[in-house]
Design a protein around this motif. Structure first.
Motif, short mmCIF file in Angstrom:
data_model
loop_
_atom_site.label_atom_id
_atom_site.label_comp_id
_atom_site.label_asym_id
_atom_site.label_seq_id
_atom_site.Cartn_x
_atom_site.Cartn_y
_atom_site.Cartn_z
N ARG A 119 0.84 -1.20 0.00
CA ARG A 119 0.00 0.00 0.00
C ARG A 119 0.88 1.25 0.00
N LEU A 120 0.64 2.13 -0.97
CA LEU A 120 1.30 3.42 -1.05
C LEU A 120 0.31 4.49 -0.62
N THR A 121 0.70 5.33 0.35
CA THR A 121 -0.23 6.29 0.93
C THR A 121 0.39 7.68 1.00
N TYR A 122 -0.42 8.68 0.73
CA TYR A 122 -0.03 10.07 0.97
C TYR A 122 -1.14 10.74 1.79
N SER A 123 -0.74 11.51 2.80
CA SER A 123 -1.74 12.24 3.58
C SER A 123 -1.21 13.63 3.94
N HIS A 124 -2.13 14.56 3.97
CA HIS A 124 -1.82 15.93 4.38
C HIS A 124 -2.79 16.29 5.50
N VAL A 125 -2.25 16.67 6.65
CA VAL A 125 -3.07 16.98 7.81
C VAL A 125 -2.87 18.45 8.19
N SER A 126 -3.96 19.19 8.31
CA SER A 126 -3.91 20.57 8.77
C SER A 126 -4.16 20.63 10.27
N ASP A 127 -3.49 21.54 10.96
CA ASP A 127 -3.71 21.76 12.39
C ASP A 127 -3.51 20.49 13.21
N VAL A 128 -2.35 19.86 13.06
CA VAL A 128 -2.04 18.66 13.85
C VAL A 128 -2.03 19.03 15.33
N PHE A 129 -2.78 18.28 16.13
CA PHE A 129 -2.87 18.55 17.57
C PHE A 129 -1.73 17.85 18.29
N SER A 130 -0.94 18.61 19.04
CA SER A 130 0.25 18.04 19.65
C SER A 130 0.55 18.70 20.99
N GLN A 131 1.59 18.22 21.64
CA GLN A 131 2.00 18.71 22.95
C GLN A 131 3.42 19.24 22.86
N ILE A 132 3.65 20.51 23.25
CA ILE A 132 4.97 21.10 23.14
C ILE A 132 5.34 21.83 24.43
N LEU A 133 6.64 22.05 24.60
CA LEU A 133 7.15 22.83 25.71
C LEU A 133 7.34 24.25 25.22
N ASP A 134 6.46 25.18 25.64
CA ASP A 134 6.43 26.54 25.09
C ASP A 134 6.80 27.57 26.16
N PRO A 135 7.85 28.39 25.90
CA PRO A 135 8.27 29.39 26.88
C PRO A 135 7.63 30.76 26.65
N ALA A 136 6.70 30.88 25.72
CA ALA A 136 6.15 32.18 25.33
C ALA A 136 5.48 32.88 26.50
N ALA A 137 5.83 34.17 26.67
CA ALA A 137 5.17 35.06 27.64
C ALA A 137 5.25 34.57 29.08
N ARG A 138 6.24 33.73 29.38
CA ARG A 138 6.40 33.26 30.75
C ARG A 138 7.90 33.21 31.09
N SER A 139 8.21 33.32 32.34
CA SER A 139 9.60 33.26 32.76
C SER A 139 10.13 31.82 32.76
N HIS A 140 9.21 30.87 32.85
CA HIS A 140 9.59 29.46 32.80
C HIS A 140 8.76 28.76 31.73
N PRO A 141 9.34 27.80 31.03
CA PRO A 141 8.58 27.09 29.99
C PRO A 141 7.47 26.25 30.61
N PHE A 142 6.42 26.03 29.86
CA PHE A 142 5.32 25.21 30.35
C PHE A 142 4.86 24.26 29.24
N LEU A 143 4.31 23.15 29.65
CA LEU A 143 3.83 22.13 28.72
C LEU A 143 2.41 22.48 28.30
N THR A 144 2.20 22.60 27.00
CA THR A 144 0.88 22.98 26.51
C THR A 144 0.53 22.20 25.25
N LYS A 145 -0.72 22.24 24.87
CA LYS A 145 -1.18 21.58 23.66
C LYS A 145 -1.55 22.62 22.61
N LYS A 146 -1.06 22.41 21.39
CA LYS A 146 -1.31 23.36 20.31
C LYS A 146 -1.59 22.61 19.02
N ASN A 147 -2.08 23.36 18.04
CA ASN A 147 -2.22 22.83 16.69
C ASN A 147 -0.97 23.19 15.90
#
Length: 219
Positions: A13-41
């Motif tokens: 089987r040969l497959t191609y897929s394109h997914v928009s707004d993949v939901f995932s979990q990242i370590l984001d330091p934005a707007a905070r003094s310490h990084p925090f674990l959050t979920k984003k697209n």
């Protein structure tokens, strides 16, 4: 996807897929003094895969194998230097083999291997593999079944990952008590002759309906 099957033994089987707004979990330091674990697209994911599946069964030996090779690309831009642009060529392999060493005794060996890949869009994970083994014995004309299994024989089920997002470097690793000994017993009640008779009756009825639907009729 495009699938091709040869003799019900090899499927590709040969497959191609394109997914928009993949939901995932990242370590984001934005707007905070310490990084925090959050979920984003995570903007987009593109995936191309080639999967090969094989099934072979002989009188004393059987094997099922699956090989999946793929290319995956994650891409996102949250601004302020917080970008993701990761791609990987990877392969996953799984195989299960059975050996009938006696009339009522069967050995089983299975295992898998996963090459380095991308997890949750930001983590580059290391390779991981494992092997299981077991023996199965039947008694009383197949009514009683006993099976003993050892999982993760070489105790290799430990995972690792590295994330480098928005100036934050993270290295993680872990595992669990994956090597285990398991013993199971099962007993089948009822008559196997009744079951076989029912299967033959059902098969005869299906064949009659098939011939009748083709206009042949039964006299």
């Amino acid at each position: 996807s495009l699938t091709n099957t040869i003799g019900y033994k090899l499927t590709t089987r040969l497959t191609y897929s394109h997914v928009s707004d993949v939901f995932s979990q990242i370590l984001d330091p934005a707007a905070r003094s310490h990084p925090f674990l959050t979920k984003k697209n995570l903007a987009t994911q593109n995936l191309v895969s080639l999967n090969n599946r094989m099934l072979l069964q002989k009188k004393w030996y059987g094997v099922f194998a699956n090989v999946n090779s793929y290319y995956s690309h994650y891409k996102a831009d949250f601004g302020a230097g917080r970008t993701i642009d990761l791609d990987v060529y990877a392969v996953n392999v799984y195989a299960q083999q059975t050996f009938k060493i006696a009339k009522a005794t069967t050995l089983e060996l299975s295992g898998f291997y996963s090459s380095p890949s991308i997890w949750q869009g930001t983590f580059k994970s290391g390779s991981i593999w494992s092997v299981d083994g077991g023996v199965q014995q039947t008694f009383f004309k197949g009514k009683l079944n006993a099976k003993a299994t050892v999982t993760d024989i070489f105790q290799t089920l430990r995972w690792t990952g590295v994330s480098n997002f928005a100036g934050q470097y993270l290295h993680v690793n872990g595992g669990n008590e994956s090597r285990q000994f398991r013993l199971s017993l099962s007993y089948r009640f009822g008559s196997s002759q009744v079951k076989a008779a029912r299967q033959r009756k059902t098969g005869a009825e299906e064949e009659s309906q098939r011939v009748g639907s083709q206009g042949g009729g039964l006299n």
